[in-house]
Structure formats: C-alpha cells, structure tokens
Design a protein around this motif. Structure first.
Motif, PDB file in Angstrom:
ATOM      1  N   ALA A  10     -12.736  -7.923   3.713  1.00 37.67           N
ATOM      2  CA  ALA A  10     -12.640  -8.893   4.807  1.00 37.67           C
ATOM      3  C   ALA A  10     -12.460  -8.190   6.138  1.00 37.67           C
ATOM      4  O   ALA A  10     -11.634  -7.271   6.249  1.00 37.67           O
ATOM      5  N   GLY A  17     -10.148  -4.532   9.638  1.00 32.81           N
ATOM      6  CA  GLY A  17      -9.952  -4.814   8.212  1.00 32.81           C
ATOM      7  C   GLY A  17      -8.482  -4.935   7.859  1.00 32.81           C
ATOM      8  O   GLY A  17      -8.122  -5.244   6.724  1.00 32.81           O
ATOM      9  N   PRO A  27       1.549  -7.033   4.021  1.00 30.73           N
ATOM     10  CA  PRO A  27       0.752  -6.020   3.309  1.00 30.73           C
ATOM     11  C   PRO A  27      -0.554  -5.693   4.023  1.00 30.73           C
ATOM     12  O   PRO A  27      -1.053  -4.576   3.932  1.00 30.73           O
ATOM     13  N   ARG A  77      -4.189   5.128  -0.419  1.00 33.38           N
ATOM     14  CA  ARG A  77      -2.757   5.029  -0.705  1.00 33.38           C
ATOM     15  C   ARG A  77      -2.098   3.874   0.049  1.00 33.38           C
ATOM     16  O   ARG A  77      -1.155   3.252  -0.450  1.00 33.38           O
ATOM     17  N   MET A  79      -3.453   1.006   0.750  1.00 24.99           N
ATOM     18  CA  MET A  79      -3.753  -0.245   0.054  1.00 24.99           C
ATOM     19  C   MET A  79      -2.851  -0.390  -1.167  1.00 24.99           C
ATOM     20  O   MET A  79      -2.469  -1.486  -1.551  1.00 24.99           O
ATOM     21  N   THR A 110      -4.493  10.122  -2.254  1.00 27.31           N
ATOM     22  CA  THR A 110      -3.238  10.437  -1.571  1.00 27.31           C
ATOM     23  C   THR A 110      -3.130  11.947  -1.399  1.00 27.31           C
ATOM     24  O   THR A 110      -3.790  12.713  -2.118  1.00 27.31           O
ATOM     25  N   HIS A 111      -2.306  12.360  -0.443  1.00 27.17           N
ATOM     26  CA  HIS A 111      -1.987  13.790  -0.305  1.00 27.17           C
ATOM     27  C   HIS A 111      -0.751  14.153  -1.114  1.00 27.17           C
ATOM     28  O   HIS A 111      -0.317  15.298  -1.093  1.00 27.17           O
ATOM     29  N   SER A 155      -9.528   3.114   6.196  1.00 31.70           N
ATOM     30  CA  SER A 155      -9.767   4.547   6.336  1.00 31.70           C
ATOM     31  C   SER A 155     -10.563   5.085   5.143  1.00 31.70           C
ATOM     32  O   SER A 155     -11.446   5.931   5.295  1.00 31.70           O
ATOM     33  N   THR A 156     -10.278   4.575   3.976  1.00 28.63           N
ATOM     34  CA  THR A 156     -10.969   5.030   2.769  1.00 28.63           C
ATOM     35  C   THR A 156     -12.430   4.589   2.777  1.00 28.63           C
ATOM     36  O   THR A 156     -13.334   5.380   2.487  1.00 28.63           O
ATOM     37  N   GLN A 159     -14.363   6.772   5.221  1.00 26.46           N
ATOM     38  CA  GLN A 159     -14.688   8.123   4.719  1.00 26.46           C
ATOM     39  C   GLN A 159     -15.894   8.099   3.778  1.00 26.46           C
ATOM     40  O   GLN A 159     -16.775   8.944   3.869  1.00 26.46           O
TER      41      GLN A 159
HETATM   42  N1  LIG Z   1      -9.698  -6.329   4.668  1.00 28.40           N
HETATM   43  C1  LIG Z   1      -9.677  -6.105   3.366  1.00 28.40           C
HETATM   44  O1  LIG Z   1     -10.429  -6.706   2.580  1.00 28.40           O
HETATM   45  C2  LIG Z   1      -8.729  -5.063   2.854  1.00 28.40           C
HETATM   46  C3  LIG Z   1      -8.936  -4.480   1.604  1.00 28.40           C
HETATM   47  C4  LIG Z   1      -8.058  -3.509   1.193  1.00 28.40           C
HETATM   48  C5  LIG Z   1      -6.983  -3.134   1.981  1.00 28.40           C
HETATM   49  N2  LIG Z   1      -6.813  -3.720   3.178  1.00 28.40           N
HETATM   50  C6  LIG Z   1      -5.709  -3.328   4.081  1.00 28.40           C
HETATM   51  O2  LIG Z   1      -6.013  -2.128   4.730  1.00 28.40           O
HETATM   52  C7  LIG Z   1      -4.801  -1.460   5.072  1.00 28.40           C
HETATM   53  C8  LIG Z   1      -4.847  -0.053   4.542  1.00 28.40           C
HETATM   54  O3  LIG Z   1      -5.916   0.630   5.154  1.00 28.40           O
HETATM   55  P1  LIG Z   1      -5.671   2.035   5.842  1.00 28.40           P
HETATM   56  O4  LIG Z   1      -6.910   2.379   6.574  1.00 28.40           O
HETATM   57  O5  LIG Z   1      -4.377   1.976   6.581  1.00 28.40           O
HETATM   58  O6  LIG Z   1      -5.391   3.003   4.634  1.00 28.40           O
HETATM   59  P2  LIG Z   1      -6.036   3.303   3.204  1.00 28.40           P
HETATM   60  O7  LIG Z   1      -7.470   3.621   3.348  1.00 28.40           O
HETATM   61  O8  LIG Z   1      -5.639   2.261   2.223  1.00 28.40           O
HETATM   62  O9  LIG Z   1      -5.188   4.601   2.821  1.00 28.40           O
HETATM   63  C9  LIG Z   1      -5.150   5.701   3.687  1.00 28.40           C
HETATM   64  C10 LIG Z   1      -4.236   6.737   3.070  1.00 28.40           C
HETATM   65  O10 LIG Z   1      -4.744   7.153   1.797  1.00 28.40           O
HETATM   66  C11 LIG Z   1      -4.591   8.561   1.659  1.00 28.40           C
HETATM   67  N3  LIG Z   1      -5.918   9.167   1.750  1.00 28.40           N
HETATM   68  C12 LIG Z   1      -7.048   8.605   2.264  1.00 28.40           C
HETATM   69  N4  LIG Z   1      -8.065   9.456   2.175  1.00 28.40           N
HETATM   70  C13 LIG Z   1      -7.582  10.575   1.589  1.00 28.40           C
HETATM   71  C14 LIG Z   1      -8.171  11.807   1.239  1.00 28.40           C
HETATM   72  N5  LIG Z   1      -9.478  12.057   1.477  1.00 28.40           N
HETATM   73  N6  LIG Z   1      -7.399  12.731   0.636  1.00 28.40           N
HETATM   74  C15 LIG Z   1      -6.093  12.483   0.371  1.00 28.40           C
HETATM   75  N7  LIG Z   1      -5.468  11.318   0.701  1.00 28.40           N
HETATM   76  C16 LIG Z   1      -6.216  10.391   1.307  1.00 28.40           C
HETATM   77  C17 LIG Z   1      -3.718   9.005   2.833  1.00 28.40           C
HETATM   78  O11 LIG Z   1      -2.368   8.771   2.448  1.00 28.40           O
HETATM   79  P3  LIG Z   1      -1.217   9.902   2.322  1.00 28.40           P
HETATM   80  O12 LIG Z   1      -1.608  11.036   3.206  1.00 28.40           O
HETATM   81  O13 LIG Z   1       0.002   9.164   2.813  1.00 28.40           O
HETATM   82  O14 LIG Z   1      -1.129  10.237   0.903  1.00 28.40           O
HETATM   83  C18 LIG Z   1      -4.111   8.004   3.889  1.00 28.40           C
HETATM   84  O15 LIG Z   1      -3.148   7.883   4.908  1.00 28.40           O
HETATM   85  C19 LIG Z   1      -3.688  -2.240   4.402  1.00 28.40           C
HETATM   86  O16 LIG Z   1      -3.074  -3.075   5.357  1.00 28.40           O
HETATM   87  C20 LIG Z   1      -4.423  -3.030   3.355  1.00 28.40           C
HETATM   88  O17 LIG Z   1      -3.738  -4.213   2.976  1.00 28.40           O
HETATM   89  C21 LIG Z   1      -7.674  -4.656   3.651  1.00 28.40           C
END
Ligand SMILES: NC(=O)c1ccc[n+]([C@@H]2O[C@H](COP(=O)([O-])OP(=O)(O)OC[C@H]3O[C@@H](n4cnc5c(N)ncnc54)[C@H](OP(=O)(O)O)[C@@H]3O)[C@@H](O)[C@H]2O)c1
Length: 221
Positions: A10, A17, A27, A77, A79, A110-111, A155-156, A159
């Motif tokens: 979404a 997102g 969350p 991580r 999520m 995660t790291h 972020s995921t 990437q």
């Molecule tokens: N809109 C939607 O449909 C939807 C779907 C899913 C989630 N979400 C929301 O999106 C938000 C999260 O997104 P986000 O961008 O903040 O983070 P994210 O993509 O969920 O996670 C990012 C974290 O994952 C780890 N990570 C990511 N890539 C990595 C890599 N290549 N190697 C090692 N670790 C890696 C790192 O954590 P560490 O360094 O701390 O380990 C990084 O800070 C939440 O609020 C979630 O609820 C929305």
C-alpha cells in the motif's frame, strides 16, 4: 522458475509506504494505518483475524490472489518489528501473535544475527545478515518451485527494485496524502530500472497498479 513478487503493497498518492516514527502503537508509522484502509474491510483480512465475514469485491479478490502460489517470504527487519539495533533479547516475535498468517519460511533482513524462530502453523522466521541476494537465494530454495513474496517494508522493496530482482510489483494506491514517512519513489527511475505498468484496476477503496520487469531488463548483479 520462482518469481519474486510484491503484493498488496500500500502506498499513498505521494508515494509513502509508511508514516514516520514507527512504534508499538503505530506499526506503520504515524498515519500509516490509513494506507491499509482498503484492506481492513476485505474478507481476506477478516479471515486473517479469525473472522468469517468481510467484503468480497475487487479489493478482496486482488488481496486473495496475492497469496496464491507463495512458498516463502522476505521481510525487512522494521516490518518484523519496532526493535532497532542489537536484539536486547529474543522476546520480540513479530506483530502477528503465536500463529502468524505466513505459514511458510520467512527470511528477515537484518544486520543483527539471531537464531531462527519457529512459530505455530508453519511460520519460521530466519534472520539473514548476508544481504538481499543471499536472502533471495535462501527464499527461492525454501519456496521449492513456488514464488517468493517480498512483504516490505519500503527500504527493502527499494533495494530489490534497484537490483532489478522484483518480477512483479502490485501497489494498492490509497486515496490519502501522507507528506512524510518512508517514500517508495524517492530518487527511483523505474523505467531505467526496466519496469513498466502492465495493468491498473479500480477497486472499492484503492487503485491497483501492476508493475512488471520488462523481459529485456536483466537483474543487476
Ligand atoms: N505499505 C505497506 O504495504 C507496507 C508493507 C510492509 C511494511 N510496511 C511498513 O514499512 C515500514 C518499514 O519499512 P522500512 O523502510 O522502515 O524498513 P524495512 O524495509 O522493513 O527494514 C529495514 C531494516 O531491515 C534491515 N535491512 C534492510 N536491508 C538490509 C540488508 N541489505 N542487509 C542487512 N539488513 C538489512 C535493516 O535493519 P537493521 O540494520 O536494524 O538490522 C534496516 O534498517 C513499517 O512501518 C512497516 O509497517 C508497509
């Protein structure tokens, strides 16, 4: 061959997102829940909450199809949860209770290393510290011929898009403006990365956009 699919991701009209300041109470970040308002009334979501009701229209049909043929998941991580930095202990087990609705292996990027976490109903969270390519290899292996679903967060997904590894990306665009948070499109040149819009469908509460990687666009190594 297994595909890497993003389903029911979404975003707001302005490309967010998630809202800012994710926490236990929010969350999806502040106002991020508004992104999912198309999903909450669906039969799919209601079923995930243990209810036998919910709407069965266009939004629901698309949400249900997002689970078809999925053999493994990849998550970032954030999520998985709001805990940042080294894991203080192993008490955080995700947002989804004792029996998460994945029912499959889930590879969490995660790291910070952590042993695998086995939940009820077939979900096992594996924590991957070796980056996106290793997570995908492990997920494809675990999926055993089925597809891998990339659950997010922002972020995921960014990437994997940059590495051109996502085959199909379904976005549910919600009719809201967030203005801040995690933006999917910031600095992304999607046509240059090889993506095109394959279809769009108007649902009851969201506009569904189906992007796919063009056949001539090879993944970046
Ligand atoms: N809109 C939607 O449909 C939807 C779907 C899913 C989630 N979400 C929301 O999106 C938000 C999260 O997104 P986000 O961008 O903040 O983070 P994210 O993509 O969920 O996670 C990012 C974290 O994952 C780890 N990570 C990511 N890539 C990595 C890599 N290549 N190697 C090692 N670790 C890696 C790192 O954590 P560490 O360094 O701390 O380990 C990084 O800070 C939440 O609020 C979630 O609820 C929305």
């Amino acid at each position: 061959m297994s595909k890497l699919r993003v389903q029911s991701f979404a975003i707001s009209i302005d490309g967010y997102g998630a809202g800012p300041d994710q926490s236990l109470q929010n969350p999806l970040g502040v106002r991020g829940g508004e992104l999912m308002e198309w999903f909450f009334p669906t039969r799919m979501w209601r079923k995930m909450q243990g209810h036998d009701d919910g709407e069965t229209g266009v939004d629901n049909g698309i949400a249900e199809r997002g689970f078809d043929g999925i053999g493994a998941w990849i998550l970032g991580r954030n999520m998985f949860g709001p805990v940042r930095g080294p894991w203080p202990d192993e008490s955080w087990k995700g947002w989804w209770g004792d029996e998460p609705s994945y029912h499959a292996p889930v590879f969490v990027l995660t790291h910070h290393a952590r042993p695998p976490l086995k939940m009820a109903g077939g979900t096992v969270f594996h924590f991957v510290t070796e980056g996106i390519h290793v997570a995908l290899e492990r997920a494809i292996d675990a999926a055993d011929g089925r597809d891998v679903r990339l659950g997010g967060g922002v972020s995921t997904v960014r990437q994997y898009l940059r590495a051109r590894l996502i085959d199909e990306l379904h976005l549910a665009v919600s009719p809201v403006l967030l203005g801040s948070g995690e933006n999917l499109w910031n600095g992304m040149d999607m046509p240059s990365l090889g993506y095109e819009c394959a279809d769009h469908v108007f649902g009851e509460r969201a506009t569904h956009i189906f992007l796919r990687r063009r056949l001539d666009a090879a993944p970046a190594v």
